[in-house]
Write a protein that holds these residues in place. Structure first.
Motif, PDB file in Angstrom:
ATOM      1  N   GLU A  49       0.835  -1.210   0.000  1.00 51.74           N
ATOM      2  CA  GLU A  49       0.000   0.000   0.000  1.00 51.74           C
ATOM      3  C   GLU A  49       0.868   1.258   0.000  1.00 51.74           C
ATOM      4  O   GLU A  49       0.644   2.171  -0.803  1.00 51.74           O
ATOM      5  CB  GLU A  49      -0.930   0.008   1.224  1.00 51.74           C
ATOM      6  CG  GLU A  49      -2.051  -0.995   1.140  1.00 51.74           C
ATOM      7  CD  GLU A  49      -2.885  -1.087   2.403  1.00 51.74           C
ATOM      8  OE1 GLU A  49      -3.950  -1.740   2.338  1.00 51.74           O
ATOM      9  OE2 GLU A  49      -2.502  -0.515   3.453  1.00 51.74           O
ATOM     10  N   SER A  50       1.851   1.298   0.901  1.00 54.51           N
ATOM     11  CA  SER A  50       2.724   2.477   0.956  1.00 54.51           C
ATOM     12  C   SER A  50       3.583   2.560  -0.297  1.00 54.51           C
ATOM     13  O   SER A  50       3.869   3.652  -0.792  1.00 54.51           O
ATOM     14  CB  SER A  50       3.587   2.463   2.221  1.00 54.51           C
ATOM     15  OG  SER A  50       4.464   1.364   2.231  1.00 54.51           O
ATOM     16  N   LEU A 106      -0.036   6.874   4.945  1.00 55.81           N
ATOM     17  CA  LEU A 106      -1.503   6.874   4.920  1.00 55.81           C
ATOM     18  C   LEU A 106      -2.017   8.101   4.177  1.00 55.81           C
ATOM     19  O   LEU A 106      -2.906   7.993   3.330  1.00 55.81           O
ATOM     20  CB  LEU A 106      -2.067   6.854   6.348  1.00 55.81           C
ATOM     21  CG  LEU A 106      -3.593   6.929   6.421  1.00 55.81           C
ATOM     22  CD1 LEU A 106      -4.223   5.642   5.891  1.00 55.81           C
ATOM     23  CD2 LEU A 106      -4.048   7.226   7.837  1.00 55.81           C
ATOM     24  N   THR A 109      -1.863   7.584   0.547  1.00 59.90           N
ATOM     25  CA  THR A 109      -2.942   6.765  -0.018  1.00 59.90           C
ATOM     26  C   THR A 109      -4.206   7.597  -0.200  1.00 59.90           C
ATOM     27  O   THR A 109      -4.951   7.398  -1.157  1.00 59.90           O
ATOM     28  CB  THR A 109      -3.261   5.517   0.839  1.00 59.90           C
ATOM     29  OG1 THR A 109      -3.795   5.907   2.108  1.00 59.90           O
ATOM     30  CG2 THR A 109      -2.040   4.623   1.010  1.00 59.90           C
ATOM     31  N   ASN A 116      -5.829   1.335   1.772  1.00 60.42           N
ATOM     32  CA  ASN A 116      -4.987   1.590   2.939  1.00 60.42           C
ATOM     33  C   ASN A 116      -5.374   0.769   4.168  1.00 60.42           C
ATOM     34  O   ASN A 116      -4.996   1.096   5.283  1.00 60.42           O
ATOM     35  CB  ASN A 116      -5.000   3.084   3.279  1.00 60.42           C
ATOM     36  CG  ASN A 116      -6.406   3.632   3.398  1.00 60.42           C
ATOM     37  OD1 ASN A 116      -7.332   2.933   3.774  1.00 60.42           O
ATOM     38  ND2 ASN A 116      -6.569   4.906   3.064  1.00 60.42           N
TER      39      ASN A 116
END
Length: 177
Positions: A49-50, A106, A109, A116
């Protein structure tokens, strides 16, 4: 900045989430934690995700970044390093700040409209980290007990207390607890 954020969003973010999930699972070291299949899956997903933020922001090659994630995961499993989860988890307030390893990716995202849920799980796990020898962990738990999850997260992360992302983080906390 691209390579500074790559380290922060990949190594630092993954290391910390490994520690917090490891503490919850009763592991003492990063190695033991990352060898737990459920933790490995969650940490890998959070790093992906990151990483997607980095790919969008800086144009990193997706395959090369996936290989970098695997390299970092291999480092976490190094049998010659005894890296204790309590050491890595220390200072949760700093790590929940807007420019650090949980909130900064975060926010990325959110900027790019990316998934996230695994980063949120890592943030939720920070609220379950208890260490009486760590002044920041004690302070975080005290504010959490007094103000509740949303206000505490908003205070340290500078996220809007009424935002959907804070609500989702609270839901992740309730699911993890």
């Amino acid at each position: 900045m691209a390579f500074v954020e790559r380290k922060l969003f990949t190594l630092n973010t993954g290391h910390l989430i490994t520690a917090y999930l490891g503490v919850l699972a009763g592991h003492e070291t990063i190695k033991d934690s990352i060898e737990d299949a459920a933790i490995l899956a969650d940490v890998t997903a959070a790093m992906q995700e990151s990483g997607e933020v980095l790919i969008r922001r800086y144009g990193f090659d997706a395959d090369a970044h996936a290989a970098y994630i695997q390299k970092i995961l291999g480092r976490f499993a190094n049998p010659y390093l005894r890296d204790e989860v309590d050491r890595v988890g220390r200072q949760p307030i700093r790590k929940l700040s807007p420019q650090d390893r949980l909130i900064k990716p975060l926010n990325g995202t959110l900027e790019y409209g990316l998934p996230n849920s695994y980063l949120l799980k890592g943030i939720a796990a920070a609220f379950l980290y208890k260490n009486d020898d760590d002044p920041q962990a004690v302070e975080l738990q005290a504010m959490f007990a007094e103000q509740g999850f949303e206000k505490t997260l908003a205070h340290y992360s500078e996220l809007n207390v009424d935002s959907e992302i804070v609500t989702l983080a609270h839901e992740a906390y309730l699911a993890l607890k």
